[in-house]
Design an enzyme around this catalytic site. Structure first.
Site, PDB file in Angstrom:
ATOM      1  N   TYR A   1      17.569  29.688   9.884  1.00 16.82           N
ATOM      2  CA  TYR A   1      16.386  30.411  10.343  1.00 16.82           C
ATOM      3  C   TYR A   1      16.213  30.273  11.845  1.00 16.82           C
ATOM      4  CZ  TYR A   1      14.842  30.801   5.483  1.00 16.82           C
ATOM      5  OH  TYR A   1      14.743  31.094   4.161  1.00 16.82           O
TER       6      TYR A   1
ATOM      7  N   LYS B   1       0.846  -1.197   0.000  1.00 14.98           N
ATOM      8  CA  LYS B   1       0.000   0.000   0.000  1.00 14.98           C
ATOM      9  C   LYS B   1       0.883   1.249   0.000  1.00 14.98           C
ATOM     10  CE  LYS B   1      -0.450  -0.171   5.019  1.00 14.98           C
ATOM     11  NZ  LYS B   1      -1.269  -0.724   6.120  1.00 14.98           N
TER      12      LYS B   1
HETATM   13  C1  LIG Z   1      -0.568  -1.786   6.660  1.00 18.25           C
HETATM   14  C2  LIG Z   1      -1.173  -3.059   7.053  1.00 18.25           C
HETATM   15  C3  LIG Z   1      -0.347  -4.164   7.335  1.00 18.25           C
HETATM   16  C4  LIG Z   1       1.165  -4.073   7.383  1.00 18.25           C
HETATM   17  O1  LIG Z   1       1.540  -3.451   8.577  1.00 18.25           O
HETATM   18  P1  LIG Z   1       3.079  -3.246   8.969  1.00 18.25           P
HETATM   19  O2  LIG Z   1       3.038  -2.684  10.331  1.00 18.25           O
HETATM   20  O3  LIG Z   1       3.628  -2.260   7.969  1.00 18.25           O
HETATM   21  O4  LIG Z   1       3.731  -4.560   8.863  1.00 18.25           O
HETATM   22  C5  LIG Z   1      -0.961  -5.359   7.615  1.00 18.25           C
HETATM   23  N1  LIG Z   1      -2.311  -5.475   7.645  1.00 18.25           N
HETATM   24  C6  LIG Z   1      -3.128  -4.435   7.387  1.00 18.25           C
HETATM   25  C7  LIG Z   1      -4.597  -4.631   7.444  1.00 18.25           C
HETATM   26  C8  LIG Z   1      -2.586  -3.201   7.089  1.00 18.25           C
HETATM   27  O5  LIG Z   1      -3.399  -2.168   6.839  1.00 18.25           O
END
Ligand SMILES: *Cc1c(COP(=O)(O)O)cnc(C)c1O
Length: 364
Positions: A256, A35
């Site tokens: 800054y 994702k």
């Molecule tokens: C993002 C996600 C994962 C992976 O999580 P990590 O902490 O990056 O390993 C797994 N399951 C679901 C439903 C997610 O949304």
């Protein structure tokens, strides 16, 4: 010459980390979670390193199309399922598996016309309280799905809120196990943290694990453990160069707001990297970085296009010297993204997802 900042994605490290996660759950299949454009790595760039996974899990339908366009014929799972009824048409067309987490999604399926029954992952809210059916409503949702001609196999899943921390996952594992007892179907529970810390328990390992962050070389439970502890490798290097050098005298300030003041003579370097590149603006004096592979510290504030760095441990540094913001230096020295994230009060997740479009991306 373009600005020298560049992000490099390490195919071999992705492969290594994926294999590492497989070792943590040897008899489970592995979803590579891709994702958010493979956690900022770019799905197309990450694909070569991750194609050894058993499937790809993501949220965005366009990202699913991109995975199919790469030639992937195996499983793809939409972790949040359909956002509107017509998303199911794409699921039918591309053979996407999808989560079902609410009654509306079952209604949409019941009204969906397809020759291709869908493989679905029925999601339980076992305590996270974001998506999913409450344990008491889970069986009824399963029964309803099971009766639909649009539905092929039903798998069962849930997601942990505290796999990386002290509260742990026992309460959620228990709720899931009790509410799914004697329901058939494959199980999927574990994210990276649960896979690394708890997958020796078969009830946590299930049939499919879903690691994301660990595959991308960030320790899910940093600072309790670092990537060296988990035998993970950085998969993204953000590197730039020095574009200026200044000699400070006692009392001189930097940048800054003059937030840093030298109390002794100090040579500093100016790095072509700022918050417009996605570098966290919350980082300030003390944030680690590497110059010519040598660990040193940022001084002063992050500005839009530049940061400033203490050159005292690297007296030979000059304009053009390599600066590693995170990842692996040419010398092989490693600066875990987690160390930078911690200095900026954030997580490796956020940093890798935030690298700006203007940063050139390369593969090695
Ligand atoms: C993002 C996600 C994962 C992976 O999580 P990590 O902490 O990056 O390993 C797994 N399951 C679901 C439903 C997610 O949304």
């Amino acid at each position: 010459m373009p600005r020298p900042i560049q992000a490099t994605i390490h195919t071999e490290a992705l492969r290594h980390n994926l294999a590492r996660m497989r070792r943590a759950a040897p008899d489970a299949r592995v979803w590579a979670v891709v994702k958010a454009d493979a956690y900022g790595h770019g799905i197309e760039r990450a694909y070569e390193g991750l194609r050894g996974a058993d499937g790809f899990a993501l949220l965005d339908l366009q990202e699913a199309e991109r995975v199919r366009a790469l030639g992937w014929r195996g499983p793809i799972l939409l972790l949040e399922g359909a956002f509107e009824p017509r998303d199911l048409e794409l699921c039918s067309r591309l053979g996407l598996w999808h989560a079902v987490h609410c009654t509306e999604q079952i209604d949409w399926l019941a009204a969906h016309k397809t020759q291709q029954p869908h493989r679905v992952f029925l999601k339980m809210n076992s305590g996270m309280n974001r998506l999913g059916f409450a344990p008491g409503a889970f069986r009824a949702a399963w029964t309803r799905l099971d009766a639909l001609p649009q539905v092929d196999e039903i798998s069962l899943m849930t997601h942990f809120s505290d796999a990386d921390g002290d509260r742990g996952i026992a309460h959620q594992v228990r709720a899931f196990a009790e509410a799914t007892r004697d329901l058939p179907g494959e199980r999927s529970l574990a994210n990276s943290a649960a896979t690394l810390r708890h997958a020796q328990d078969a009830g946590v390992r299930g049939d499919w694990v879903r690691p994301g962050i660990a595959v991308y070389g960030s320790a899910p439970d940093h600072p309790e453990h670092d990537i060296a502890h988990w035998d993970l490798q950085p998969t993204m290097t953000l590197a730039s160069r020095l574009i200026g050098v200044q000699q400070l005298q006692p009392g001189d300030t930097v940048g800054y707001g003059s937030s840093f003041q030298a109390d002794a003579p100090l040579r500093i370097g100016i790095v072509a990297c700022g918050y417009a590149d996605g570098y966290p603006r919350h980082c300030t004096t003390g944030t680690p970085l590497l110059v010519d592979g040598v660990r040193t510290r940022m001084v002063g504030r992050v500005s839009m296009d530049m940061i400033t760095v203490d050159l005292s441990p690297v007296p030979n540094a000059r304009i053009g010297s390599e600066v590693t913001l995170w990842g692996r230096a040419s010398s092989g020295a490693v600066l875990p993204i987690d160390d930078v994230a911690r200095a900026g009060s954030t997580l490796g997740y956020e940093l890798m997802c935030a690298v700006a479009p203007r940063v050139a991306k390369a593969l090695d």
